[in-house]
Design an enzyme around this catalytic site. Structure first.
Site, PDB file in Angstrom:
ATOM      1  N   GLY D  15       0.832  -1.204   0.000  1.00 26.00           N
ATOM      2  CA  GLY D  15       0.000   0.000   0.000  1.00 26.00           C
ATOM      3  C   GLY D  15       0.861   1.245   0.000  1.00 26.00           C
ATOM      4  O   GLY D  15       1.890   1.293   0.659  1.00 26.00           O
ATOM      5  N   ARG D  76       0.905  -4.995  -5.650  1.00 32.21           N
ATOM      6  CA  ARG D  76       1.103  -6.239  -4.910  1.00 32.21           C
ATOM      7  C   ARG D  76       1.411  -7.307  -5.945  1.00 32.21           C
ATOM      8  O   ARG D  76       0.769  -7.390  -6.972  1.00 32.21           O
ATOM      9  CB  ARG D  76      -0.152  -6.589  -4.106  1.00 32.21           C
ATOM     10  CG  ARG D  76      -0.494  -5.495  -3.096  1.00 32.21           C
ATOM     11  CD  ARG D  76      -1.696  -5.819  -2.231  1.00 32.21           C
ATOM     12  NE  ARG D  76      -2.225  -4.602  -1.620  1.00 32.21           N
ATOM     13  CZ  ARG D  76      -1.809  -4.094  -0.462  1.00 32.21           C
ATOM     14  NH1 ARG D  76      -0.859  -4.702   0.223  1.00 32.21           N
ATOM     15  NH2 ARG D  76      -2.313  -2.960   0.017  1.00 32.21           N
ATOM     16  N   ASP D 107       5.254  -5.216   6.025  1.00 29.23           N
ATOM     17  CA  ASP D 107       5.770  -6.537   6.382  1.00 29.23           C
ATOM     18  C   ASP D 107       5.728  -7.517   5.210  1.00 29.23           C
ATOM     19  O   ASP D 107       6.632  -8.345   5.078  1.00 29.23           O
ATOM     20  CB  ASP D 107       5.072  -7.106   7.631  1.00 29.23           C
ATOM     21  CG  ASP D 107       3.570  -7.062   7.527  1.00 29.23           C
ATOM     22  OD1 ASP D 107       3.053  -6.663   6.467  1.00 29.23           O
ATOM     23  OD2 ASP D 107       2.907  -7.419   8.512  1.00 29.23           O
ATOM     24  N   THR D 130       4.291   2.461   5.607  1.00 26.47           N
ATOM     25  CA  THR D 130       2.910   2.001   5.700  1.00 26.47           C
ATOM     26  C   THR D 130       2.192   2.883   6.707  1.00 26.47           C
ATOM     27  O   THR D 130       2.769   3.270   7.716  1.00 26.47           O
ATOM     28  CB  THR D 130       2.804   0.530   6.170  1.00 26.47           C
ATOM     29  OG1 THR D 130       1.465   0.295   6.657  1.00 26.47           O
ATOM     30  CG2 THR D 130       3.771   0.215   7.288  1.00 26.47           C
ATOM     31  N   ASP D 132       0.007   2.013   8.675  1.00 26.28           N
ATOM     32  CA  ASP D 132      -0.533   1.244   9.795  1.00 26.28           C
ATOM     33  C   ASP D 132       0.349   1.219  11.044  1.00 26.28           C
ATOM     34  O   ASP D 132      -0.097   0.809  12.113  1.00 26.28           O
ATOM     35  CB  ASP D 132      -0.819  -0.194   9.335  1.00 26.28           C
ATOM     36  CG  ASP D 132      -1.933  -0.248   8.297  1.00 26.28           C
ATOM     37  OD1 ASP D 132      -2.851   0.577   8.392  1.00 26.28           O
ATOM     38  OD2 ASP D 132      -1.875  -1.102   7.402  1.00 26.28           O
ATOM     39  N   ASP D 134       2.604  -0.791  11.917  1.00 27.65           N
ATOM     40  CA  ASP D 134       2.556  -2.131  12.490  1.00 27.65           C
ATOM     41  C   ASP D 134       3.837  -2.928  12.252  1.00 27.65           C
ATOM     42  O   ASP D 134       3.809  -4.149  12.140  1.00 27.65           O
ATOM     43  CB  ASP D 134       1.339  -2.893  11.929  1.00 27.65           C
ATOM     44  CG  ASP D 134       1.371  -2.973  10.407  1.00 27.65           C
ATOM     45  OD1 ASP D 134       2.254  -2.332   9.799  1.00 27.65           O
ATOM     46  OD2 ASP D 134       0.529  -3.668   9.817  1.00 27.65           O
ATOM     47  N   ARG D 176      -7.346  -3.086  10.583  1.00 27.41           N
ATOM     48  CA  ARG D 176      -7.944  -4.407  10.771  1.00 27.41           C
ATOM     49  C   ARG D 176      -7.239  -5.147  11.903  1.00 27.41           C
ATOM     50  O   ARG D 176      -7.872  -5.809  12.722  1.00 27.41           O
ATOM     51  CB  ARG D 176      -7.831  -5.209   9.472  1.00 27.41           C
ATOM     52  CG  ARG D 176      -8.705  -6.449   9.417  1.00 27.41           C
ATOM     53  CD  ARG D 176      -8.525  -7.172   8.074  1.00 27.41           C
ATOM     54  NE  ARG D 176      -8.778  -6.281   6.947  1.00 27.41           N
ATOM     55  CZ  ARG D 176     -10.001  -5.999   6.478  1.00 27.41           C
ATOM     56  NH1 ARG D 176     -11.058  -6.537   7.031  1.00 27.41           N
ATOM     57  NH2 ARG D 176     -10.144  -5.173   5.462  1.00 27.41           N
TER      58      ARG D 176
END
Lengths: 328, 328, 328, 328
Positions: D15, D76, D107, D130, D132, D134, D176
């Site tokens: 992303g 992707r 990741d 990213t 996120d 994360d 998510r």
């Protein structure tokens, strides 16, 4: 938890900074959460002397988290520097049954708080609120992140014009003593050169570097100058010097000025203000005093006022290298 | 439709304005739509003289509608004011088989276009692009709406600080000859006073008015000053005068400067640029020349250059009254 | 000027719109300017029924011009549609010695106002406040310009991702009955296709057009869909249809939703709100009633409510052509 | 410094995130600074397989630092998960004489890079990009700070409407698997409740809490829901449940969606991207490989890919407490 603290006052002092309202809101709601009364002091330390107080409940601070400035207003107080002023402040606090104080501000505020604590043994905890990020012992001060975004957005606009006209712009940003805003916003805005008070580049090296930039194919250039940089008494003189020594560009000057202090706070400053506000009340209730609550590696820390106001700003040499490399 | 126009050139000239890219994009794609070739001229009228041309197709202008400035770059050309310069420009146009020209700019640009058309009988249509909104015959110029938003956002930030500190701010905005930006942005930002070149308020009346404001309960004030206002040689002198004659406020000055020219264009300026760009190509193909395509009551209109550059800016007295009433 | 109007009430009704606060502020200060008392009614027509009134002076409306929403709050009132509800409203107005009413809202509000005026012969003047721009007789409604900017900014963000991933995005914007937002924001955001309720494009033509776009070299596409478009029962069904019939793109959907109603008002909406607020009080004092104050070719106009609520939205065919040409 | 690295390729994968362009720019200019050649790979790991390469010099990356998305585009790649795909990628790298690779992504990207390095012993350094946040071993990922500001700005707009209408809004944000965006943006936006995947609040407790809020005097409420929260299969179901069990508010839903990925990067993300880009090239030249360059307590750190992709997101319990207290 200290049994004695039943009533806490909160004030903002010195220059206002975006995110201060989030900190006030967090102090007020934290008091409510702990069943402690909360009093707002208007106009900073001066309001303490004049007894400009108002009870604050959780609903008093609704819809302020997204607003710049400080709804408690701020002021610089000469009177608080006098023994008589501080005595009046103390009398007002006692009369209103206030047991402890949260002060949101910069090093001037913390210096005042420290003296006051020494004289009256009155519990005070500080929260670093200033766009300058010049407080020791905390990674960030409230308002700094927003100010960086404001500066970068402004320079983005200026670059539109610089690119369209093949111009050189000198942009003055805040930072008489600390180059943090200039250095970070300069990297973020893609500035060709960044002049900061911690480092004397020299006018000749600046001109030589700009000449190289032009030769390397750059059609426009932005130079970010921290207010009070060492190489020119002021940015207008610097512009004149460049005009005399560099024919390649049309030179323009913009002074960003007070727009840097205001604006809707960024998410970071809102969260930081909220965390520090909660942390300040926690600290008072745990019996801490004479400390600032700061943030270090994303965790809250207690920093003695003496430590916080040391005021030796160290510039990150790594960032200077990043600025040099990314403007190649 | 004129049989002869097979190839159209487009350029931006004078100060850049947000939305110019939308206009360029519309000209380019309109040419493609009509199966006419399109050539971009870089750096305005100067680029015409230097033959700085590039073929442009629909994909050449992708992802530019949301960007400030002008990707064709702009410049002010002294050379185009000379007969020799214009001759070179004409020769370049002929050599590149260009049949017609779209010029995006302000009154200086249109004056040049008019002279050029008279000398060489070369088809030119103009599009009003300037943040100053000082072109006759069109309700709006490209960039004006964005500039208003930029000024209002900047003053919103300044008001955060003004409110927090009970200060008076003098904010200088663009408008040496036309008070439109000052008057509209001043109303939009809720300014207490607005000083415009079309109207001499007088320093004493200003001070008296500010004193009344303070008495009526206002804790801070914003005064918007159009660059080149009549009451003070410059805004710093004005600030000094107020400081000497009005104790009630701390007086601060901010000069907005070049941030007013840049920035992401507003929706209005993007749509306006798109409509005028399409309209300019339509006009050329219909045989019009020596006119500017403007907008009047939301419809496109053709305005002879002579009319467009008349340059008598009339201020809307209704707006002055609105400013007075809403700052009560 | 009517001798009888000594006290004016103001309310906002229906969906909130950015700039409503500027209109309220202008009504309040205009009353002060004319030495007329002003009363704010909270929660619209429902607040009229419940007598939710508050005296407003010039300082009551400070620092609201830059805020979205309406500080008087709004509501939709079923009760006002009943005779009994309107009777209560009338009784409350009489009891509070209110002589006239300014209502800020859309066609539902004006319809209610018209009925109320007919029944009680009570002076009411309306101000068009709705992001939908679907009121007859005024070029613009308060909030429309801001909503366009909000939509365009959101689509700019989506295009970043669309470009980075070669995707097709369907973006749903407000406009069940009126395609103005979709059409203008679509042009401003550079959308490839714009689906509006006034025109049925047909799914097959849409797919065919998107396929041509892809072939012409476009790597990503934005399709703006007005809520309630005719070609798909909803945007998800449309996305499924495209996925089944067009392999070339990965298809994503975003529904902008309520962010379109809020936000800091643009300069245009602040000035428009200020002008209409001043104009509404002027109209009442001149004896006008049963009219909306609108803007036409940049001048204030009085439009009978009957005219304003006609509700036949006509789409500008010229704009559809501009959309087609600029997305070539 | 490794003697062998003469040519470095850079790509973005997964992303897109605001600030990726700053990182690319820093990699490209860092290569120029070190006299190393630089190659851009378009469309991520898929572009590696398809040999979609382009030489990049310092001027190739001008004017991109302020743009969202990634100018190298992203994708992707299923093919890169196959041995055959990776072999093609390797062959392309060798054929183009590329000695090392910088991959910017999350990741999934690092997992691919790790496998590739194991199979071909090819020097790769990663940069966490990213929204996120994360990734293990770095305090921040590129794009996260901007996404927080985007979410907070959107909720500010929604709150204008919520306040004006006394409504309850459910706002779905990205996350998510990780509640960081929801938790921080929720605190920053002053949300009443924040639902995150790491913690199951339960629908009944949510309703009970909202009922208490209403009783305590709150007239409107915002509930922030991380996509994939545990208490409702989706946000619409949750809205229905609340409607059935809580009469006090009108309930509305907004899904922020893809606007969260785009937008002009914040100063923080631009500086972070610049630092990590410089650091990645430094690391490669010092002989590091199979690591991600992250940031920890404001200093660059090298984190083995194995460590970075561990993927156990831990939520900061301190922040949950701050959220609870400040929404009192």
């Amino acid at each position: 938890m200290s049994e004695k603290i039943k009533r806490i006052a909160v004030l903002t002092s010195g220059g206002d900074a975006p995110g201060m309202n989030a900190a006030i809101r967090a102090v007020v709601r934290s008091c409510a959460y702990h069943d402690v009364e909360c009093v707002g002091v208007f106009r900073g330390l001066q309001g303490l002397i004049e007894g400009d107080f108002k009870e604050l409940g959780p609903r008093s601070v609704k819809n302020i988290i997204n607003r710049g400035g400080t709804f408690l207003k701020s002021a610089r107080s000469q009177e608080f520097r006098t023994k008589a002023g501080r005595q009046e402040a103390y009398d007002n606090l006692k009369e209103s049954n206030i047991d402890a104080l949260v002060v949101i501000g910069g090093d001037g505020t913390f210096t005042g708080a420290k003296v006051f604590n020494e004289e009256y043994d009155f519990p005070i905890v500080g929260i670093p609120g200033t766009i300058d990020n010049d407080i020791n012992g905390t990674d960030y001060t409230i308002g700094y992140d927003t100010a960086l975004n404001t500066v970068v957005e402004a320079i983005d606009k200026i670059r539109d014009t610089a690119n369209s006209h093949n111009r050189l712009f000198l942009v003055e940003v805040m930072g008489r003593d600390a180059g943090d805003i200039a250095l970070n916003a300069g990297i973020g805005a893609g500035a060709e050169e960044i002049l900061i008070p911690e480092q004397d580049m020299g006018k000749d090296r600046l001109v030589a570097s700009l000449r190289r930039s032009k030769k390397s194919g750059k059609s426009s250039s932005i130079v970010v100058v921290a207010e009070g940089d060492q190489i020119g008494k002021n940015i207008m003189e610097l512009a004149d010097y460049i005009r005399e020594n560099l024919d390649e560009y049309e030179v323009k000057v913009t002074v960003l000025g007070h727009i840097q202090r205001g604006g809707t706070p960024s998410c970071y400053d809102r969260v930081l203000g909220s965390r520090l506000g909660v942390g300040a009340v926690d600290a008072l209730l745990k019996g801490e005093r004479d400390v600032m609550i700061g943030i270090s590696h994303n965790k809250l820390v207690s920093v003695p006022f003496t430590e916080a106001i040391k005021g030796e700003n160290e510039i990150d040499l790594d960032l200077i290298r990043v600025a040099d490399i990314t403007s190649v």
